[in-house]
Design a protein around this motif. Structure first.
Motif: not given
Lengths: 257, 293, 226
Positions: C59-63, C120-122, C178-180, C183-186
């Motif tokens: 969610v943090s990534w998409v935001i 903070i969001i995450a 970039a998103l994949i 977010a994948g790394a996290v």
């Protein structure tokens, strides 16, 4: 100017292109139809059913050629984009814009047949499978190119912007595909990979597939010629050669005194 | 006729490899009639500054004879050797332009020498703005659309900068004239001997230097843009409708700026829709006709 | 004689930075947007901590991705409209370098506040603490290419009167890798793996985008503003 460029310039002049495309078009349609009928006959009626997936695997004869076409057309658009941007070949702008809706069509067919195939195989219409997902992103890329083109009032400017976007998209396509595959392997390891056996495919299944691939290429060619002719007429509507095509009765209404 | 009293004279080759055709002489001294008639770039500067200018522009010079009495006005002139005529600052041949196959103007041909001002006149839609944008290199020419030469070199390869003022001023409304000009001069350089402050003063913006452009009137914004043009270190000005939005005093200002620029060896092409008549000595006129009826 | 390139580059940065400072309220909008959307997720999904924690990093990534699209629209449009793009083009300075300056400033003004906000969001959504450093690092590597792709799209649409949805339609497919990988790394860290591979891939993509993006952007601008 080298002979290749000379040829481009000659057949790339709108009236000449219109004439050539008009001559090729019926042949392309006819060949596409013939090969399509043969391919479908062989694929749907003569080829053996898949021993794992049964009759539903026959959807492959539509699905696989359209998937190839969806990527081929995008590459074709990027190629036209290079011609349009570097050498300002007007016809290549027309071809790019005419190819995009056909590409959308093939991509949509791929997604629909894919989900129909997925229902008996996976038990669900939509699986977040790597291939399906990257095909979906490809569809969005097509929409981006088309949307950008139509946002401009000036067709040629729109076509050139679309050319650049098609090029950026083509460079990114392998990266997107790779990233989606990586993502898929990260999240789920067990989806059935339908393509592992492609090279070991039996000749009785390979031939219909190849014929269908040829048919889809010819279909693309025919459809492209037809669309491009309309597009050329539209783009050049003010020119003398277009006016000359009109039947003599359809003259401009004379202003009433 | 009095013999010429040159303080400095030397011949130097500029840029071009074919120095034969592009040899310039460089004179500092009091002017005399014979040279005045042949001189191309004439900069009226005082003796001391003439040397500094020569040094700054990288020209070699040699003192031939003691300068005139201190305090007298010297003339620094770059003169082409009498062998061949210099190429004009800008020259167009068979220039035409069409947008989406719709012809906008042309074919036309003209050449502009240093010291000349060309007024392009024509009705709305006759392609004046397009012409200026083409000359500035902002619009790409199609094939067989003629050629533009800048000092004898094809415009695309030319290293010579020019100053362009379009309908939009090119200035940011959130910034003050001074801040805007600071950017303009950092982008394109500052004319030798000019300063932002002096430029703003000379266009009559004293007192508004630090007011955000948002709060200035259209005429004042135009003046700020003119100050930017004024401080650019270029020979060629392309001004689209420089008189628009300006009051009577502003018209006189534009005329004066153009005359000064021409006198120091610059050239300018300006457009007008015919309502204003610039009072500039020796102004040339070019009439553009509408293509479509 | 035009001025040195560095002078022009920093002059442009200074001018745009002053402009941003005068409109600093607008600069904060993406951050506020991100906070609002982050608040909406628990409201939509329910306050159950375990469920939120599962989606927190994604969610943090998409935001961040969506918020960084917000201010793209005006990136070049104002320069096209007020004529300063013309000034840059006639100035004999390489346009790609000036464009790179604009992208850099956009990244500093939009992406950096979002990167600061993202932990903070995450954490508020319940992401385990071990993911925070990877989240920030991945965002640092991913946001430059998102900015570059966004700038290319903004350049292509700069001469259009409005381009809101079109811009997103162009950028989002390009931002998928970039998103994949980000977010994948996290995600990899959260399940106890080593995120080196996706992070290196992100870095590679970022380097390529930063190297070639300004050139593409400049040619798009030349095209759309002519």
């Amino acid at each position: 100017m080298n002979p290749l460029m000379l040829w481009f310039h000659k057949s790339g002049s709108p009236p000449e292109f219109y004439r050539l495309a008009g001559r090729f078009q019926p042949w392309l349609w006819a060949l596409a139809l013939i090969f399509g009928v043969i391919g479908l006959y062989l694929g749907l009626l003569r080829a053996p059913a898949d021993y794992l997936q049964g009759e539903s695997a026959r959807i492959m004869y539509i699905h696989v050629p359209s998937a190839w076409m969806s990527m081929f057309i995008f590459a074709f658009m990027a190629f036209c984009g290079v011609l349009a941007l570097v050498w300002h070949v007007k016809i290549s702008e027309v071809l790019l814009i005419s190819a995009a809706p056909i590409g959308v069509g093939f991509t949509a067919v791929t997604l629909i047949t894919g989900s129909l195939w997925g229902r008996p195989t996976w038990g669900t219409y939509w699986e977040w499978d790597a291939r399906m997902t990257s095909e979906l992103v490809l569809l969005f890329l097509y929409f981006g190119v088309l949307g950008l083109f139509h946002a401009f009032d000036d067709r040629r400017k729109g076509a050139r912007a679309a050319s650049l976007l098609a090029l950026i998209g083509l460079v990114n396509l392998p990266i997107i595909h790779y990233s989606v595959t990586w993502w898929n392997s990260l999240h789920q390891g067990s989806s059935i990979n339908l393509m592992t056996g492609t090279s070991a495919i039996d000749a009785s299944m390979l031939w219909p597939l190849l014929i269908m691939t040829l048919a889809s290429k010819l279909w693309f060619g025919a459809s492209l010629m037809q669309r491009a002719r309309v597009e050329v007429i539209d783009l050049e509507s003010g020119k003398d050669w277009v006016q000359a095509l009109l039947p003599p009765t359809a003259e401009k209404p004379k202003p009433q005194p | 006729m009095t013999p010429p009293r040159y303080a400095v004279a030397s011949s130097v080759g500029l840029r071009q490899k074919t120095s034969q055709s592009r040899r310039w002489c460089f004179f500092v001294g009091t002017s005399d009639k014979t040279n005045e008639s042949q001189s191309l770039l004439t900069l009226r500067v005082h003796g001391r500054r003439a040397f500094r200018l020569a040094r700054m522009s990288g020209l070699k010079y040699r003192r031939l004879k003691p300068s005139a009495e201190p305090g007298t006005t010297s003339v620094l002139s770059m003169r082409q050797s009498p062998r061949t005529a210099p190429p004009p600052l800008i020259e167009v041949r068979q220039l035409c332009f069409s947008r989406s196959d719709e012809p906008i103007f042309g074919p036309m041909a003209f050449a502009l020498e240093a010291g000349e001002v060309l007024l392009v006149e024509g009705a709305n839609g006759s392609g004046k703005t397009t012409l200026l944008r083409v000359l500035a290199g902002l619009l790409e020419l199609g094939e067989d659309a003629g050629e533009i030469l800048r000092e004898g070199v094809a415009a695309a390869e030319s290293q010579q900068a020019l100053a362009f003022l379009g309908h939009a001023s090119g200035l940011k409304l959130d910034l003050s004239p001074r801040e805007n000009l600071r950017f303009t001069t950092r982008l394109g350089g500052l004319r030798a001997g000019a300063s932002i402050h002096a430029a703003l003063l000379s266009v009559g913006l004293d007192g508004f230097e630090d007011t955000p452009m948002r709060y200035l009137s259209a005429g004042q914004r135009k003046r700020a843009a003119l100050a930017g043009i004024l401080s650019a270190p270029v020979a060629l000005w392309l001004l689209d409708e420089p008189y628009a939005n300006l009051d009577q005093e502003g018209h006189v200002l534009v005329d004066r700026l153009l005359e000064t620029h021409a006198a120091r060896g610059g050239a300018a092409i300006i457009t007008s829709h015919g309502m204003t008549s610039p009072a500039i000595r020796g102004i040339r006129r070019l009439r553009m006709e509408c293509h479509h009826e | 004689m035009s001025s040195p390139l560095g002078d022009a580059f920093f002059g442009l940065l200074a001018r745009d930075a002053i402009g941003l400072w005068r409109r600093r309220g607008e600069v904060l909008n993406p951050v506020l947007f991100a906070l609002m959307v982050a608040t909406l997720f628990p409201l939509a999904l329910g306050p159950e901590a375990a469920r939120l924690a599962r989606v927190a990093s994604g969610v943090s990534w998409v935001i961040v991705l969506l918020a960084s699209l917000l201010s793209l629209d005006v990136l070049f449009r104002s320069d096209v409209e007020d004529g300063s793009l013309d000034a840059m083009r006639v100035s004999q300075q390489p346009l790609a370098v000036l464009v790179a300056g604009k992208i850099l400033l956009h990244w500093l003004a939009t992406a950096v506040p979002l990167i600061v906000l993202s932990p903070i969001i995450a954490l508020a959504l319940g992401m385990p603490r071990i993911g925070v450093s990877t989240l920030v690092l991945a965002l640092l590597l991913a946001t430059p290419q998102i900015s570059v792709f966004g700038a290319c799209a903004a350049a292509l649409t700069a001469s259009l009167h409005r381009s809101g949805i079109l811009l997103s339609l162009i950028v989002l497919p390009l931002a998928v890798p970039a998103l994949i990988f980000g977010a994948g790394a996290v995600e990899t860290v959260l399940v106890g793996g080593n995120p080196a591979q996706p992070l290196f891939l992100l870095a590679a993509g970022g380097i390529l985008a930063v190297a070639f993006g300004p050139l593409v952007c400049a040619s798009a601008l030349r095209m759309s503003a002519s």
